[in-house]
Scaffold this motif. Structure first.
Motif, PDB file in Angstrom:
ATOM      1  N   TYR A 204       0.875  -1.177   0.000  1.00  0.00           N
ATOM      2  CA  TYR A 204       0.000   0.000   0.000  1.00  0.00           C
ATOM      3  C   TYR A 204       0.904   1.215   0.000  1.00  0.00           C
ATOM      4  N   ARG A 205       0.589   2.180  -0.881  1.00  0.00           N
ATOM      5  CA  ARG A 205       1.457   3.342  -1.021  1.00  0.00           C
ATOM      6  C   ARG A 205       0.666   4.625  -0.830  1.00  0.00           C
ATOM      7  N   SER A 206       1.359   5.672  -0.379  1.00  0.00           N
ATOM      8  CA  SER A 206       0.716   6.979  -0.300  1.00  0.00           C
ATOM      9  C   SER A 206       1.766   8.068  -0.510  1.00  0.00           C
ATOM     10  N   LYS A 207       1.363   9.145  -1.125  1.00  0.00           N
ATOM     11  CA  LYS A 207       2.277  10.277  -1.373  1.00  0.00           C
ATOM     12  C   LYS A 207       2.266  11.209  -0.167  1.00  0.00           C
ATOM     13  N   VAL A 208       3.445  11.638   0.233  1.00  0.00           N
ATOM     14  CA  VAL A 208       3.566  12.562   1.366  1.00  0.00           C
ATOM     15  C   VAL A 208       4.455  13.730   0.962  1.00  0.00           C
ATOM     16  N   TYR A 209       3.946  14.942   1.137  1.00  0.00           N
ATOM     17  CA  TYR A 209       4.772  16.119   0.866  1.00  0.00           C
ATOM     18  C   TYR A 209       5.397  16.610   2.171  1.00  0.00           C
ATOM     19  N   SER A 210       6.708  16.722   2.181  1.00  0.00           N
ATOM     20  CA  SER A 210       7.396  17.223   3.367  1.00  0.00           C
ATOM     21  C   SER A 210       7.736  18.698   3.196  1.00  0.00           C
ATOM     22  N   PHE A 211       7.157  19.547   4.045  1.00  0.00           N
ATOM     23  CA  PHE A 211       7.464  20.971   4.003  1.00  0.00           C
ATOM     24  C   PHE A 211       8.890  21.225   4.505  1.00  0.00           C
ATOM     25  N   THR A 212       9.354  20.376   5.432  1.00  0.00           N
ATOM     26  CA  THR A 212      10.710  20.533   5.970  1.00  0.00           C
ATOM     27  C   THR A 212      11.742  20.292   4.875  1.00  0.00           C
ATOM     28  N   LYS A 213      11.552  19.180   4.146  1.00  0.00           N
ATOM     29  CA  LYS A 213      12.549  18.820   3.134  1.00  0.00           C
ATOM     30  C   LYS A 213      12.180  19.356   1.750  1.00  0.00           C
ATOM     31  N   GLN A 214      10.944  19.884   1.629  1.00  0.00           N
ATOM     32  CA  GLN A 214      10.464  20.449   0.368  1.00  0.00           C
ATOM     33  C   GLN A 214      10.511  19.468  -0.795  1.00  0.00           C
ATOM     34  N   VAL A 215      10.192  18.218  -0.482  1.00  0.00           N
ATOM     35  CA  VAL A 215      10.073  17.204  -1.535  1.00  0.00           C
ATOM     36  C   VAL A 215       8.851  16.341  -1.269  1.00  0.00           C
ATOM     37  N   SER A 216       8.323  15.789  -2.340  1.00  0.00           N
ATOM     38  CA  SER A 216       7.234  14.840  -2.227  1.00  0.00           C
ATOM     39  C   SER A 216       7.843  13.449  -2.270  1.00  0.00           C
ATOM     40  N   SER A 217       7.402  12.582  -1.374  1.00  0.00           N
ATOM     41  CA  SER A 217       7.949  11.232  -1.405  1.00  0.00           C
ATOM     42  C   SER A 217       6.829  10.242  -1.177  1.00  0.00           C
ATOM     43  N   GLU A 218       7.135   8.991  -1.461  1.00  0.00           N
ATOM     44  CA  GLU A 218       6.128   7.955  -1.311  1.00  0.00           C
ATOM     45  C   GLU A 218       6.453   7.135  -0.076  1.00  0.00           C
ATOM     46  N   ILE A 219       5.416   6.837   0.719  1.00  0.00           N
ATOM     47  CA  ILE A 219       5.630   5.909   1.821  1.00  0.00           C
ATOM     48  C   ILE A 219       4.885   4.619   1.485  1.00  0.00           C
ATOM     49  N   ALA A 220       5.378   3.509   2.005  1.00  0.00           N
ATOM     50  CA  ALA A 220       4.799   2.209   1.660  1.00  0.00           C
ATOM     51  C   ALA A 220       4.793   1.273   2.857  1.00  0.00           C
TER      52      ALA A 220
ATOM     53  N   ALA B 181       2.908  18.347  12.569  1.00  0.00           N
ATOM     54  CA  ALA B 181       2.980  19.774  12.214  1.00  0.00           C
ATOM     55  C   ALA B 181       1.855  20.074  11.234  1.00  0.00           C
ATOM     56  N   ASN B 182       2.115  19.914   9.943  1.00  0.00           N
ATOM     57  CA  ASN B 182       1.042  20.138   8.966  1.00  0.00           C
ATOM     58  C   ASN B 182       0.185  18.893   8.756  1.00  0.00           C
ATOM     59  N   GLY B 183       0.657  17.757   9.268  1.00  0.00           N
ATOM     60  CA  GLY B 183      -0.157  16.545   9.236  1.00  0.00           C
ATOM     61  C   GLY B 183      -0.018  15.687   7.996  1.00  0.00           C
ATOM     62  N   GLN B 184       0.849  16.091   7.078  1.00  0.00           N
ATOM     63  CA  GLN B 184       0.960  15.362   5.805  1.00  0.00           C
ATOM     64  C   GLN B 184       1.409  13.899   5.996  1.00  0.00           C
ATOM     65  N   ALA B 185       2.405  13.696   6.821  1.00  0.00           N
ATOM     66  CA  ALA B 185       2.898  12.332   7.034  1.00  0.00           C
ATOM     67  C   ALA B 185       1.814  11.466   7.673  1.00  0.00           C
ATOM     68  N   MET B 186       1.117  12.026   8.667  1.00  0.00           N
ATOM     69  CA  MET B 186       0.066  11.252   9.344  1.00  0.00           C
ATOM     70  C   MET B 186      -1.098  10.957   8.402  1.00  0.00           C
ATOM     71  N   LEU B 187      -1.451  11.913   7.554  1.00  0.00           N
ATOM     72  CA  LEU B 187      -2.518  11.659   6.573  1.00  0.00           C
ATOM     73  C   LEU B 187      -2.110  10.532   5.615  1.00  0.00           C
ATOM     74  N   GLY B 188      -0.842  10.494   5.253  1.00  0.00           N
ATOM     75  CA  GLY B 188      -0.341   9.410   4.402  1.00  0.00           C
ATOM     76  C   GLY B 188      -0.462   8.060   5.089  1.00  0.00           C
TER      77      GLY B 188
ATOM     78  N   MET C 246      -2.569   7.322   7.498  1.00  0.00           N
ATOM     79  CA  MET C 246      -4.001   7.015   7.632  1.00  0.00           C
ATOM     80  C   MET C 246      -4.554   6.488   6.317  1.00  0.00           C
ATOM     81  N   ASP C 247      -4.108   7.061   5.219  1.00  0.00           N
ATOM     82  CA  ASP C 247      -4.513   6.613   3.890  1.00  0.00           C
ATOM     83  C   ASP C 247      -4.132   5.142   3.687  1.00  0.00           C
ATOM     84  N   ILE C 248      -2.916   4.792   4.088  1.00  0.00           N
ATOM     85  CA  ILE C 248      -2.440   3.409   3.941  1.00  0.00           C
ATOM     86  C   ILE C 248      -3.258   2.445   4.795  1.00  0.00           C
TER      87      ILE C 248
END
Lengths: 189, 189
Positions: free
Chosen positions: A92-108, A128-135, A137-139
């Motif tokens: 299962y994969r999800s895209k996560v945008y990191s504001f700290t690193k300013q890159v989009s990456s995939e978690i699996a 922080a912005n919740g992007q990693a946690m939303l990713g 949760m999506d998985i």
């Protein structure tokens, strides 16, 4: 969690309005005894949820997640941010945008380890912005598993992540919530 | 370590002559109780060394390293494989070639956390060709710290890493050494 707040006050370095460096005990160097206490606290908070699995993201989530899973007596799974040759199928994969690193990456996460039978506790070091946690949760939702809650070591209460996830009806427990911070002072909620 | 060998026999998947997948308890899903036992064993083996710091590499080394550090009552530091905006100054770096991923990458440890006063125990999940461990040793030497030993969860005894590091006069303790393996059978030393 008082012990954690004291540690943040004593050792945290506020690098900018939004960036808190806690490399002395969480993100690079790790204080194992503090991780035990964090694990105990998350286990206490989510004890009634009948969690079957703790899920986190590499790398800084691993230590608090393992200590929590130890206390809850369940396995822990860490989502991978980077591909590995031995981990290629049934993902299962999800895209996560990191504001700290300013890159989009995939978690699996492998479908072998999170299934429709699971009731999952999600753990991460920062919210922080919740992007990693939303990713994450999506998985978990892709796997058909249910979410028993979210446990965060340090929440940046002045960013939107906490509200975004709580608005979805998910219980979020953060051991330290920072209302605002400057190089001279950190104010907790 | 008998418990670990049994776990490898029961759950390990030999994907090829050189690739062993232990994603059910070490590299993706983690068995926290097994990590406690691994930590106890490394602590027992290196107790007399007066270790001041455990050093590992993200991500799969973190769980066994944290449990070892907990028992030795010292902090753990994990080398970063990927740059982070909050970790940019005063770094020791080393190049590591991964045969598994077929890429060269840089690992880094902050000079704030490994210093000339440290006597370091290096922990990693696997020892195969030894490239990652040589990178860690290079970093520890750059910092002027001394190496008290190397603790490996699973050593591939049929690859050269173990010999390369032992030939440098460093004590290597591997909890399971695999002499050879096939999809049907794993032979331990």
């Amino acid at each position: 969690m008082q012990l954690l707040k004291e540690k943040i006050e004593q050792e945290g370095k506020v690098l900018s309005e939004k960036v808190l460096k806690v490399d002395t005990f969480l993100n690079h160097q790790i204080d194992p005894k503090l991780m035990v206490e964090i694990g105990k606290e998350f286990a206490r908070l989510f004890r009634e949820e009948n969690i079957t699995k703790v899920v986190t993201i590499e790398s800084s989530g691993i230590a608090p997640a393992v200590m929590t899973a130890l206390k809850l007596e369940v396995p822990v799974v860490f989502a991978r941010k980077h591909q590995s040759l031995t981990l290629t199928e049934n993902l299962y994969r999800s895209k996560v945008y990191s504001f700290t690193k300013q890159v989009s990456s995939e978690i699996a996460v492998s479908g072998d380890f999170v299934t429709a039978d699971d009731h999952v506790l999600l753990i991460d070091d920062f919210l922080a912005n919740g992007q990693a946690m939303l990713g994450l949760m999506d998985i978990v939702e892709q796997a058909g598993a249910t979410i028993g809650g979210v446990g965060i070591v340090i929440e940046k209460g002045f960013q939107e992540g906490g509200a975004v996830i709580r608005d979805k009806g998910v219980r979020v427990e953060s051991l330290a919530i920072i209302d605002n911070m400057s190089p001279d002072h950190i104010t907790f909620q």
